[in-house]
Write a protein that holds these residues in place. Structure first.
Motif, short mmCIF file in Angstrom:
data_model
loop_
_atom_site.label_atom_id
_atom_site.label_comp_id
_atom_site.label_asym_id
_atom_site.label_seq_id
_atom_site.Cartn_x
_atom_site.Cartn_y
_atom_site.Cartn_z
N THR A 1 47.91 32.01 44.08
CA THR A 1 46.82 31.59 44.69
C THR A 1 45.68 32.82 44.44
O THR A 1 46.09 33.84 44.57
N LEU A 2 44.59 32.27 43.95
CA LEU A 2 43.30 33.07 44.03
C LEU A 2 43.19 33.52 45.21
O LEU A 2 43.06 32.86 46.37
N VAL A 3 42.85 35.09 45.56
CA VAL A 3 42.36 35.48 47.03
C VAL A 3 40.94 36.15 46.68
O VAL A 3 40.92 36.65 45.47
N VAL A 4 40.25 36.30 47.71
CA VAL A 4 39.27 37.14 48.01
C VAL A 4 39.09 37.77 49.13
O VAL A 4 39.90 37.34 50.07
N GLY A 5 38.84 38.79 49.55
CA GLY A 5 38.58 39.67 50.52
C GLY A 5 39.76 40.46 50.98
O GLY A 5 40.15 40.84 52.18
N HIS A 6 41.02 40.41 50.16
CA HIS A 6 42.00 41.32 50.22
C HIS A 6 41.76 42.63 50.26
O HIS A 6 41.35 43.20 49.46
N MET B 1 48.13 40.82 43.91
CA MET B 1 47.86 41.63 42.55
C MET B 1 46.50 41.65 42.45
O MET B 1 45.68 40.67 42.36
N GLN B 2 45.69 42.88 41.72
CA GLN B 2 44.54 43.17 41.28
C GLN B 2 44.58 43.93 40.21
O GLN B 2 45.48 45.11 40.18
N THR B 3 43.61 44.09 39.44
CA THR B 3 43.62 44.77 38.51
C THR B 3 42.09 45.57 38.74
O THR B 3 41.17 44.97 39.00
N SER B 4 41.81 47.07 38.65
CA SER B 4 40.95 47.77 39.02
C SER B 4 39.97 47.77 37.72
O SER B 4 40.36 47.60 36.77
N ALA B 5 38.66 48.42 37.98
CA ALA B 5 37.72 48.39 36.90
C ALA B 5 38.32 49.16 35.62
O ALA B 5 37.89 49.13 34.68
N ASP B 6 39.18 50.07 36.19
CA ASP B 6 39.55 51.07 35.05
C ASP B 6 41.08 50.69 34.46
O ASP B 6 41.68 51.34 33.68
N GLY B 7 41.41 49.37 34.88
CA GLY B 7 42.70 48.76 34.47
C GLY B 7 43.87 49.02 35.18
O GLY B 7 44.86 48.21 34.91
N ALA B 8 43.83 49.68 36.09
CA ALA B 8 45.14 50.08 36.82
C ALA B 8 45.59 48.58 37.42
O ALA B 8 44.71 47.63 37.82
N PRO C 1 29.53 37.34 42.99
CA PRO C 1 29.17 38.66 42.59
C PRO C 1 29.24 39.54 43.89
O PRO C 1 29.78 40.73 43.61
N SER C 2 28.89 39.05 44.85
CA SER C 2 29.02 39.94 46.11
C SER C 2 30.46 40.05 46.55
O SER C 2 30.62 41.00 47.64
N GLU C 3 31.37 39.29 46.17
CA GLU C 3 32.87 39.44 46.73
C GLU C 3 33.78 40.59 46.17
O GLU C 3 33.42 40.82 45.19
N SER C 4 34.48 41.06 47.11
CA SER C 4 35.47 42.10 46.75
C SER C 4 36.77 41.69 47.24
O SER C 4 36.94 40.56 47.86
N GLY C 5 37.93 42.49 46.93
CA GLY C 5 39.22 42.22 47.17
C GLY C 5 39.59 41.00 46.60
O GLY C 5 40.51 40.41 47.31
N TYR C 6 39.24 40.71 45.22
CA TYR C 6 39.72 39.68 44.73
C TYR C 6 40.88 39.80 43.74
O TYR C 6 41.04 40.92 43.03
N GLY C 7 41.64 38.85 43.58
CA GLY C 7 42.94 38.96 42.73
C GLY C 7 43.94 37.66 42.82
O GLY C 7 43.10 36.71 42.79
N ILE C 8 44.84 37.74 42.93
CA ILE C 8 45.99 36.63 43.05
C ILE C 8 47.05 37.18 43.95
O ILE C 8 47.41 38.14 43.95
N CYS C 9 47.53 36.26 44.59
CA CYS C 9 48.75 36.09 45.40
C CYS C 9 49.91 35.26 44.96
O CYS C 9 49.88 34.16 44.48
N PHE C 10 51.01 36.03 44.60
CA PHE C 10 52.25 35.50 44.02
C PHE C 10 53.17 35.14 45.31
O PHE C 10 53.41 36.17 46.13
#
Length: 147
Positions: free
Chosen positions: A127-132, A68-75, A49-58
């Motif tokens: 690859t899943l990523v965090v902190g990007h 790639m990341q999707t924002s809270a508003d879906g962007a 829960p405390s992590e940010s900058g999470y998404g995926i790296c292709f």
């Protein structure tokens, strides 16, 4: 993400938290929807829960990475490494949007399926990523969304 994780809580430089996973080519919108569901479950299971900058790296087979990341508003937020700039025209065509003036792209949420479908044959691993830091230092005049 099948096989993407060993022990996600035991991370060190010698034992990375997330490992690259061979990409399975997605051929239909339904395949992409299933991948999105699997990816979302994996994020919910393995991101703290405390992590940010999470998404995926292709990692692209011909060179470069797309984060790639999707924002809270879906962007859909994409960050391209310099080595991946060659794929920009395909992103523009797949998402039916004008080219981004920077290495960061901000796309409407309704472009996600066609984007992943369009990129699928070019991806070697994910690859899943965090902190990007998505978009930090890359945006010039690209539209922004806050979320």
């Amino acid at each position: 993400m099948r096989g993407a994780l060993d022990n996600p809580l035991d991370a060190s430089p010698a034992n990375p938290r997330f490992r690259p996973r061979a990409w399975d080519h997605l051929e239909t919108p339904y395949d992409v929807e299933l991948w999105i569901e699997e990816h979302n479950r994996s994020l919910q299971e393995h991101i703290r829960p405390s992590e940010s900058g999470y998404g995926i790296c292709f990692c692209l087979a011909e060179g470069g990475d797309i984060f790639m990341q999707t924002s809270a508003d879906g962007a859909v937020i994409l960050d391209l490494t310099a080595e991946a700039e060659w794929v920009a025209p395909l992103i523009s065509a797949a998402a039916q949007v004008a080219p981004s003036p920077s290495a960061t792209w901000v796309l409407p949420d309704d472009k996600l399926i066609q984007l992943v479908l369009g990129l699928s044959s070019l991806i070697a691993t994910s690859t899943l990523v965090v902190g990007h830091q998505f978009g930090v230092g890359h945006r010039r005049s690209a539209p922004t969304r806050h979320g």
